[in-house]
Design an enzyme around this catalytic site. Structure first.
Site, PDB file in Angstrom:
ATOM      1  N   SER A   1       0.821  -1.215   0.000  1.00 46.56           N
ATOM      2  CA  SER A   1       0.000   0.000   0.000  1.00 46.56           C
ATOM      3  C   SER A   1       0.856   1.268   0.000  1.00 46.56           C
ATOM      4  O   SER A   1       1.453   1.576  -0.996  1.00 46.56           O
ATOM      5  CB  SER A   1      -1.045   0.029   1.105  1.00 46.56           C
ATOM      6  OG  SER A   1      -2.056  -0.919   0.813  1.00 46.56           O
TER       7      SER A   1
ATOM      8  N   HIS B   1       4.225  13.909   6.760  1.00 51.37           N
ATOM      9  CA  HIS B   1       4.095  15.358   6.600  1.00 51.37           C
ATOM     10  C   HIS B   1       4.671  16.000   7.866  1.00 51.37           C
ATOM     11  O   HIS B   1       4.195  15.716   8.966  1.00 51.37           O
ATOM     12  CB  HIS B   1       2.635  15.771   6.424  1.00 51.37           C
ATOM     13  CG  HIS B   1       1.963  15.044   5.306  1.00 51.37           C
ATOM     14  ND1 HIS B   1       2.088  15.434   3.990  1.00 51.37           N
ATOM     15  CD2 HIS B   1       1.201  13.929   5.300  1.00 51.37           C
ATOM     16  CE1 HIS B   1       1.411  14.602   3.226  1.00 51.37           C
ATOM     17  NE2 HIS B   1       0.865  13.671   3.991  1.00 51.37           N
TER      18      HIS B   1
ATOM     19  N   CYS C   1      -1.812  -3.785   3.362  1.00 51.83           N
ATOM     20  CA  CYS C   1      -2.818  -4.837   3.203  1.00 51.83           C
ATOM     21  C   CYS C   1      -2.439  -6.078   4.017  1.00 51.83           C
ATOM     22  O   CYS C   1      -3.134  -7.088   3.973  1.00 51.83           O
ATOM     23  CB  CYS C   1      -3.029  -5.186   1.724  1.00 51.83           C
ATOM     24  SG  CYS C   1      -1.550  -5.697   0.863  1.00 51.83           S
TER      25      CYS C   1
END
Length: 148
Positions: free
Chosen positions: A87, A92, A107
Site C-alpha cells: 500500500s 508530513h 494490506c
C-alpha cells in the site's frame, strides 16, 4: 541490517490469520525536534528505511517535497510518500510547530504498532503521540471465500 532489525523482520513476516483486508495506522506526533522535522534527507531516509524494516517492498522511489505554509494553520514543511507493494507510507512534517503527521497503510495484518512508534520517536525525537488504528476491509475475508 542489525540482529534486532532482522528478528523484527522475521516476526513481521510470519503468517497472520486474515481477519480483515489491511491495517491503517495514523500517527500525530508532537514536540519533535525542529531541525530533524525540517530535514528533507531525514524524511527521505525514513520513507526508504521503514518499508524494509517492516518487510515490505517499495514499488517506487520515495519522494519528498517542500510545501510552503499558508496564513490559516499550516506553517509549511516537508511532505513525502512512498508506494509499497502492500500500500503506502506518507509523512508530513511541520517544523514550525514541531508536529508530524504519518500514515502507514498496509494490506497485511499484524502491523507492529509499538515498533513503528519507536521508529518515529527515535528518528524525529517525538515526545508525544496520538494514534488511530483502523482495520480496513473487515468484510474482505468473506469476499475471498466467495470468490473461490
Amino acid at each position: 541490517m542489525t540482529v534486532v532489525e532482522q528478528l523484527h523482520l522475521e516476526k513481521n513476516l510470519k503468517q497472520v490469520e486474515v481477519q480483515h483486508f489491511g491495517e491503517h495506522l495514523t500517527i500525530d506526533g508532537y514536540l519533535g525536534d525542529h531541525d530533524k522535522l525540517n530535514d528533507k534527507s531525514l524524511v527521505l531516509h525514513a520513507l526508504n528505511t521503514l518499508p524494509e524494516l517492516l518487510g515490505m517492498k517499495k514499488l517506487t522511489t520515495a519522494e519528498v517535497h517542500f510545501a510552503k505554509g499558508n496564513d490559516i494553520k499550516d506553517p509549511g514543511g516537508w511532505s513525502g510518500f512512498v508506494v509499497i507493494e502492500e500500500s503506502h507510507i506518507s509523512i508530513h512534517t511541520f517544523p514550525g510547530t514541531r508536529f508530524i503527521s504519518v500514515d502507514v497503510y498496509t494490506c497485511r495484518n499484524g502491523l507492529d504498532k509499538p515498533y513503528i512508534l519507536d521508529f518515529f520517536k527515535n528518528t524525529f525525537d517525538i515526545e508525544e503521540f496520538e494514534t488511530n488504528f483502523i482495520q480496513r476491509g473487515k468484510r474482505y475475508p468473506g469476499l475471498q471465500a466467495a470468490a473461490r
